[in-house]
Design an enzyme around this catalytic site. Structure first.
Site, PDB file in Angstrom:
ATOM      1  CB  CYS A  50      44.716  48.049  29.071  1.00 44.55           C
ATOM      2  SG  CYS A  50      43.760  46.556  29.457  1.00 44.55           S
ATOM      3  CB  CYS A  96      39.699  45.690  32.434  1.00 41.61           C
ATOM      4  SG  CYS A  96      41.217  45.071  31.670  1.00 41.61           S
ATOM      5  CB  CYS A  99      43.766  48.809  32.696  1.00 38.56           C
ATOM      6  SG  CYS A  99      42.160  48.832  31.862  1.00 38.56           S
ATOM      7  CB  CYS A 121      24.856  43.766  30.985  1.00 40.23           C
ATOM      8  SG  CYS A 121      23.928  45.060  30.180  1.00 40.23           S
TER       9      CYS A 121
END
Length: 136
Positions: A50, A96, A99, A121
């Protein structure tokens, strides 16, 4: 901050097969294969799905784990942390916040010299680097 949710078909059209496997299905790229493992340029790492700004290069460090590692996201609300009990162990998944794409995992208490003793990570395939104007 969440973007309008895309359908599975829209994600499949937008992302490559490998990107889809990691970002939308929670897969992991093989260690030492990602384009940003050894990246040293300054800039901002964005969500590949996104475009949301997630990590700054000045928080990236060499953890020798085979994936890009950061000690913190740009702001706490840029990512969502979820408990992940898959693979027979307790981990914390990083997604995220915009999104809901899978980025990787965060690990604490490993002895890293950063404020939270954290290692985000993150799969290279989950990111794109926007180099700083003066990046070398």
């Amino acid at each position: 901050m969440a973007e309008d949710r895309k359908t599975d078909a829209q994600w499949r059209e937008q992302l490559s097969r490998d990107e889809y496997k990691v970002l939308r299905q929670g897969g992991t790229e093989a260690p030492w294969t990602g384009e940003y493992v050894d990246e040293k340029r300054r800039g901002v790492y964005r969500c590949r799905a996104c475009g949301a700004e997630l990590f700054a290069s000045d928080t990236k460090f060499d953890s020798r784990c085979g994936w890009p590692s950061f000690w913190t996201p740009m702001a706490g609300d840029r990512v969502r942390l979820l408990e992940d009990d898959s693979l027979g162990m307790r981990r914390t998944e990083v997604r995220c916040a915009n999104c809901d794409s899978h980025l990787g995992h965060v690990f604490y208490g490993e002895g890293w010299d950063n404020p939270d003793d954290a290692r985000f990570c993150i799969n290279s395939i989950s990111l794109t680097l926007e180099p700083a104007d003066d990046a070398q």
